[in-house]
Design a protein around this motif. Structure first.
Motif, PDB file in Angstrom:
ATOM      1  N   UNK A 165       0.090  35.817  42.429  1.00 45.51           N
ATOM      2  CA  UNK A 165       1.483  35.233  42.471  1.00 45.51           C
ATOM      3  C   UNK A 165       1.592  33.639  42.005  1.00 45.51           C
ATOM      4  N   UNK A 166       0.448  33.185  41.710  1.00 47.14           N
ATOM      5  CA  UNK A 166       0.575  31.728  41.024  1.00 47.14           C
ATOM      6  C   UNK A 166       0.487  31.818  39.664  1.00 47.14           C
ATOM      7  N   UNK A 167       0.991  30.746  38.936  1.00 47.89           N
ATOM      8  CA  UNK A 167       1.095  30.700  37.726  1.00 47.89           C
ATOM      9  C   UNK A 167       0.335  29.434  37.173  1.00 47.89           C
ATOM     10  N   UNK A 168      -0.392  29.246  36.288  1.00 49.15           N
ATOM     11  CA  UNK A 168      -1.162  28.326  35.857  1.00 49.15           C
ATOM     12  C   UNK A 168      -0.310  27.558  34.555  1.00 49.15           C
ATOM     13  N   UNK A 169      -0.072  26.376  34.401  1.00 42.74           N
ATOM     14  CA  UNK A 169       0.470  25.884  33.411  1.00 42.74           C
ATOM     15  C   UNK A 169      -0.597  25.398  32.412  1.00 42.74           C
ATOM     16  N   UNK A 170      -0.666  25.641  30.988  1.00 41.45           N
ATOM     17  CA  UNK A 170      -1.290  25.455  29.915  1.00 41.45           C
ATOM     18  C   UNK A 170      -0.855  25.014  28.818  1.00 41.45           C
ATOM     19  N   UNK A 171      -1.395  24.132  28.012  1.00 43.74           N
ATOM     20  CA  UNK A 171      -0.751  23.504  26.840  1.00 43.74           C
ATOM     21  C   UNK A 171      -1.004  24.696  25.948  1.00 43.74           C
ATOM     22  N   UNK A 172       0.091  24.692  24.861  1.00 40.94           N
ATOM     23  CA  UNK A 172       0.036  25.706  23.730  1.00 40.94           C
ATOM     24  C   UNK A 172      -0.653  24.720  22.470  1.00 40.94           C
ATOM     25  N   UNK A 173      -0.924  25.461  21.323  1.00 36.74           N
ATOM     26  CA  UNK A 173      -1.576  25.005  20.340  1.00 36.74           C
ATOM     27  C   UNK A 173      -0.561  23.938  19.962  1.00 36.74           C
ATOM     28  N   UNK A 174       0.612  24.169  19.691  1.00 36.01           N
ATOM     29  CA  UNK A 174       1.737  22.975  19.472  1.00 36.01           C
ATOM     30  C   UNK A 174       1.532  22.261  20.466  1.00 36.01           C
TER      31      UNK A 174
ATOM     32  N   UNK B  88      -6.813  18.187  32.509  1.00 31.45           N
ATOM     33  CA  UNK B  88      -7.338  18.754  33.727  1.00 31.45           C
ATOM     34  C   UNK B  88      -7.403  20.261  33.558  1.00 31.45           C
ATOM     35  N   UNK B  89      -8.237  20.655  34.586  1.00 31.70           N
ATOM     36  CA  UNK B  89      -8.061  22.434  34.678  1.00 31.70           C
ATOM     37  C   UNK B  89      -6.704  22.629  34.752  1.00 31.70           C
ATOM     38  N   UNK B  90      -6.410  23.818  34.228  1.00 37.44           N
ATOM     39  CA  UNK B  90      -5.102  24.262  34.112  1.00 37.44           C
ATOM     40  C   UNK B  90      -4.397  24.367  35.831  1.00 37.44           C
ATOM     41  N   UNK B  91      -3.561  23.360  35.954  1.00 36.70           N
ATOM     42  CA  UNK B  91      -2.980  23.182  37.432  1.00 36.70           C
ATOM     43  C   UNK B  91      -1.881  24.305  37.764  1.00 36.70           C
ATOM     44  N   UNK B  92      -1.763  24.831  38.885  1.00 32.64           N
ATOM     45  CA  UNK B  92      -0.377  25.193  39.186  1.00 32.64           C
ATOM     46  C   UNK B  92       0.548  24.540  39.139  1.00 32.64           C
ATOM     47  N   UNK B  93       1.969  25.178  39.140  1.00 28.99           N
ATOM     48  CA  UNK B  93       2.950  24.130  39.162  1.00 28.99           C
ATOM     49  C   UNK B  93       3.251  23.164  40.382  1.00 28.99           C
TER      50      UNK B  93
ATOM     51  N   UNK C  80      -0.518  33.849  34.318  1.00 32.16           N
ATOM     52  CA  UNK C  80      -0.865  34.294  35.558  1.00 32.16           C
ATOM     53  C   UNK C  80      -2.333  33.710  36.067  1.00 32.16           C
ATOM     54  N   UNK C  81      -2.542  33.309  37.058  1.00 28.53           N
ATOM     55  CA  UNK C  81      -3.532  32.808  37.672  1.00 28.53           C
ATOM     56  C   UNK C  81      -4.432  34.176  37.954  1.00 28.53           C
ATOM     57  N   UNK C  82      -5.709  34.302  37.396  1.00 30.74           N
ATOM     58  CA  UNK C  82      -6.435  35.379  37.500  1.00 30.74           C
ATOM     59  C   UNK C  82      -6.912  35.527  39.069  1.00 30.74           C
TER      60      UNK C  82
END
Length: 172
Positions: free
Chosen positions: A104-113, A62-67, A98-100
């Motif tokens: 104040x919000x953080x996006x959760x994204x997968x790492x390459x690992x 999905x699009x990088x969601x907030x927590x 950080x959410x551009x």
């Protein structure tokens, strides 16, 4: 529900007697029980097992969601989600960015690992499913998956698939 009639005959085929009980409930319950156990085993080395896999998959596909959005989508308590994400981040599978649009919000994204681990988990889950459905040939497996998806979508058209699985497999 108890019944004295076996939903399947000795040769493994459903009974066709007009007064025989429907084997649908038993079939779905047996498959779900076995699917849950096999997926849990396939995901045992990921923090929180199957739930960790669901989170990693949701973050990736999905699009990088907030927590908060991720917790709501998966039906996971926000506090529990914090701990779960802390563990996934500690293993280098996801990171908070950080959410551009909202500092104040953080996006959760997968790492390459995390992407590599998810690809491996997807393959393990697919193998577990193929083993579960070993009594069917490839075309029958594909047909079953397709028909179950259509039936479930029709029965619960607005439900989030990840949230439904989370509630059924781990209702706590």
């Amino acid at each position: 529900m108890s019944t004295t009639t076996d939903p399947v005959s000795d040769d493994g085929k459903p009974t066709d007697a007009p007064d025989a009980p429907s084997p649908l409930g038993w079939s779905l319950a047996a498959l779900l029980r076995e699917w849950s156990a096999r997926v849990a085993a396939a995901c045992a080395d990921v923090p929180h097992g199957g739930r960790g896999y669901e989170v990693l998959a949701a973050v990736t596909h999905d699009a990088p969601p907030t927590q908060a959005a991720l917790a709501a989508r998966l039906g996971i308590d926000r506090t529990v989600m914090t701990y779960l994400l802390d563990e996934l981040a500690g293993c280098g599978l996801v990171e908070r960015r950080p959410d551009p649009a909202d500092r104040r919000a953080r996006r959760i994204v997968p790492t390459e690992h995390g992407l590599a681990v998810l690809a491996d988990l997807d393959a393990r889950v697919r193998t577990a499913e193929d083993e579960l459905l070993a009594g069917l040939d490839d075309a029958e497996r594909d047909a079953l998956r397709h028909l179950l998806t259509r039936a479930a979508t029709g029965a619960a058209p607005g439900d989030d698939r990840c949230a439904v699985v989370a509630r059924v497999v781990d209702p706590a």
